[in-house]
Design a protein around this motif. Structure first.
Motif, PDB file in Angstrom:
ATOM      1  N   HIS A 120       0.062   1.821  -8.162  1.00 40.18           N
ATOM      2  CA  HIS A 120      -0.852   2.930  -7.806  1.00 40.18           C
ATOM      3  C   HIS A 120      -2.190   2.791  -8.532  1.00 40.18           C
ATOM      4  CE1 HIS A 120       2.347   4.800  -5.686  1.00 40.18           C
ATOM      5  NE2 HIS A 120       2.944   5.388  -6.695  1.00 40.18           N
ATOM      6  N   GLN A 121      -2.675   1.554  -8.636  1.00 38.44           N
ATOM      7  CA  GLN A 121      -3.794   1.317  -9.552  1.00 38.44           C
ATOM      8  C   GLN A 121      -5.039   2.152  -9.244  1.00 38.44           C
ATOM      9  OE1 GLN A 121      -4.589  -2.689 -10.643  1.00 38.44           O
ATOM     10  NE2 GLN A 121      -6.665  -2.276 -11.342  1.00 38.44           N
ATOM     11  N   VAL A 122      -5.459   2.166  -7.994  1.00 35.54           N
ATOM     12  CA  VAL A 122      -6.727   2.836  -7.695  1.00 35.54           C
ATOM     13  C   VAL A 122      -6.600   4.337  -7.971  1.00 35.54           C
ATOM     14  CG1 VAL A 122      -8.431   3.333  -5.905  1.00 35.54           C
ATOM     15  CG2 VAL A 122      -7.400   1.057  -6.034  1.00 35.54           C
ATOM     16  N   LYS A 123      -5.498   4.926  -7.524  1.00 35.51           N
ATOM     17  CA  LYS A 123      -5.330   6.376  -7.748  1.00 35.51           C
ATOM     18  C   LYS A 123      -5.292   6.681  -9.246  1.00 35.51           C
ATOM     19  CE  LYS A 123      -2.841   7.146  -3.446  1.00 35.51           C
ATOM     20  NZ  LYS A 123      -1.522   7.176  -2.843  1.00 35.51           N
ATOM     21  N   TYR A 163     -11.452  -1.473  -1.670  1.00 34.76           N
ATOM     22  CA  TYR A 163     -10.958  -0.208  -1.109  1.00 34.76           C
ATOM     23  C   TYR A 163     -12.109   0.761  -0.916  1.00 34.76           C
ATOM     24  CZ  TYR A 163      -6.326  -1.675  -2.801  1.00 34.76           C
ATOM     25  OH  TYR A 163      -5.162  -2.354  -3.043  1.00 34.76           O
ATOM     26  N   LEU A 217       0.871  -1.179   0.000  1.00 34.70           N
ATOM     27  CA  LEU A 217       0.000   0.000   0.000  1.00 34.70           C
ATOM     28  C   LEU A 217       0.903   1.223   0.000  1.00 34.70           C
ATOM     29  CD1 LEU A 217      -2.766  -0.872   2.646  1.00 34.70           C
ATOM     30  CD2 LEU A 217      -2.845  -1.121   0.164  1.00 34.70           C
ATOM     31  N   ASP A 218       0.431   2.313  -0.619  1.00 38.44           N
ATOM     32  CA  ASP A 218       1.199   3.568  -0.620  1.00 38.44           C
ATOM     33  C   ASP A 218       1.327   4.104   0.802  1.00 38.44           C
ATOM     34  OD1 ASP A 218       1.187   3.364  -3.367  1.00 38.44           O
ATOM     35  OD2 ASP A 218      -0.577   4.659  -3.599  1.00 38.44           O
ATOM     36  N   LEU A 238      -7.698   6.789   0.825  1.00 35.58           N
ATOM     37  CA  LEU A 238      -7.756   5.417   0.302  1.00 35.58           C
ATOM     38  C   LEU A 238      -7.509   4.459   1.461  1.00 35.58           C
ATOM     39  CD1 LEU A 238      -8.036   3.741  -2.277  1.00 35.58           C
ATOM     40  CD2 LEU A 238      -5.583   3.993  -2.641  1.00 35.58           C
ATOM     41  N   THR A 250      -1.883   5.477   2.120  1.00 39.38           N
ATOM     42  CA  THR A 250      -3.044   4.575   2.136  1.00 39.38           C
ATOM     43  C   THR A 250      -3.099   3.874   3.492  1.00 39.38           C
ATOM     44  OG1 THR A 250      -2.814   4.192  -0.247  1.00 39.38           O
ATOM     45  CG2 THR A 250      -4.108   2.587   0.977  1.00 39.38           C
TER      46      THR A 250
END
Ligand code: URA
Length: 229
Positions: free
Chosen positions: A184-187, A132, A101-102, A200, A105
């Motif tokens: 960083h897929q979701v972002k 998420y 996770l970032d 997130l 996040t």
């Protein structure tokens, strides 16, 4: 069968070097006979004793942790605390973080020293959903939600994302479930519809959920949870 020095080092706080020295000095017995060769192969049915202490084979460990902001998902970092700093466990150097996770996040992180299990958790072929909670800087339209559901193309990537499940909560808040783990897929998915993620939080991976864990807390997974991967 594994080497005697590895067997003991995996199950104790001793390094391989320390075990090798102890063996040469005659402190280790295997099946009641002094064993000075640390490279011999042993297994769980052997009785292994070092300085009078019986050594049981290390059992694989599986944890779920609720990551706070500001922690990184790496084993070592010179600037930031890592999620492993939150674990009060021996032999932390053996633990691996399954999927990152970032730093900003929060939420569910899986940690284990079972390499094959980690591989299954992170394998895109397994396709287990990661859910998420997302808060966005601007409202999102139904049309944009549909684009994301179908599988949006991320900048610089040849293939579109796999379809996503989206549950809208408010005009700028939603739960999204994805089955891949691109960078960083979701972002980037929300960036692709000209929006920006401001919060997130990972709620679940496959069937594993945080349960009652507060931020910064962790627990061992049950056998049933481990068996879901
Ligand atoms: N997608 C992101 O953009 N960031 C994360 O931390 C996890 C998924």
């Amino acid at each position: 069968m594994i080497r005697l020095d590895k067997f003991i080092a995996d199950a104790t706080e001793l390094s391989r070097k320390q075990v090798q020295r102890a063996a040469r000095q005659g402190f280790i017995t295997v099946n009641d006979a002094v064993q000075k060769d640390p490279s011999i192969k042993v297994n769980e049915s052997d009785s292994i004793v070092i300085s009078g202490e019986v050594i049981n084979a290390a059992r694989p460990r599986y944890f779920v942790l609720n990551k706070p902001q500001g922690y990184v998902c790496t084993n070592k970092d010179d600037e930031h605390p890592t999620v492993l700093d939150l674990l009060d466990e021996p032999r932390k150097s053996l633990l691996q973080i399954c999927g990152r996770l970032d730093i900003d996040t929060t939420g569910l992180v899986l940690i284990s020293d079972d390499g094959k299990w980690n591989h299954r958790v992170t394998s895109p072929n397994k396709g287990q959903g990661k859910c998420y909670y997302v808060c966005l800087a601007s409202d999102i339209s139904d049309d944009e939600v549909e684009q994301l559901k179908k599988g949006i193309r991320l900048q610089g990537e040849p293939k579109p994302c796999k379809p996503a499940d989206i549950e809208r909560l408010f005009s700028n808040e939603l739960n999204i479930t994805i089955s891949e783990g691109r960078y960083h897929q979701v972002k980037r998915m929300f960036g692709a519809v000209n929006n920006r993620v401001t919060e997130l939080h990972r709620k679940s991976v496959g069937q594993i959920e945080l349960g009652e864990l507060e931020e910064g807390e962790y627990r061992e997974l049950s056998e049933a949870e481990v068996a879901t991967f």
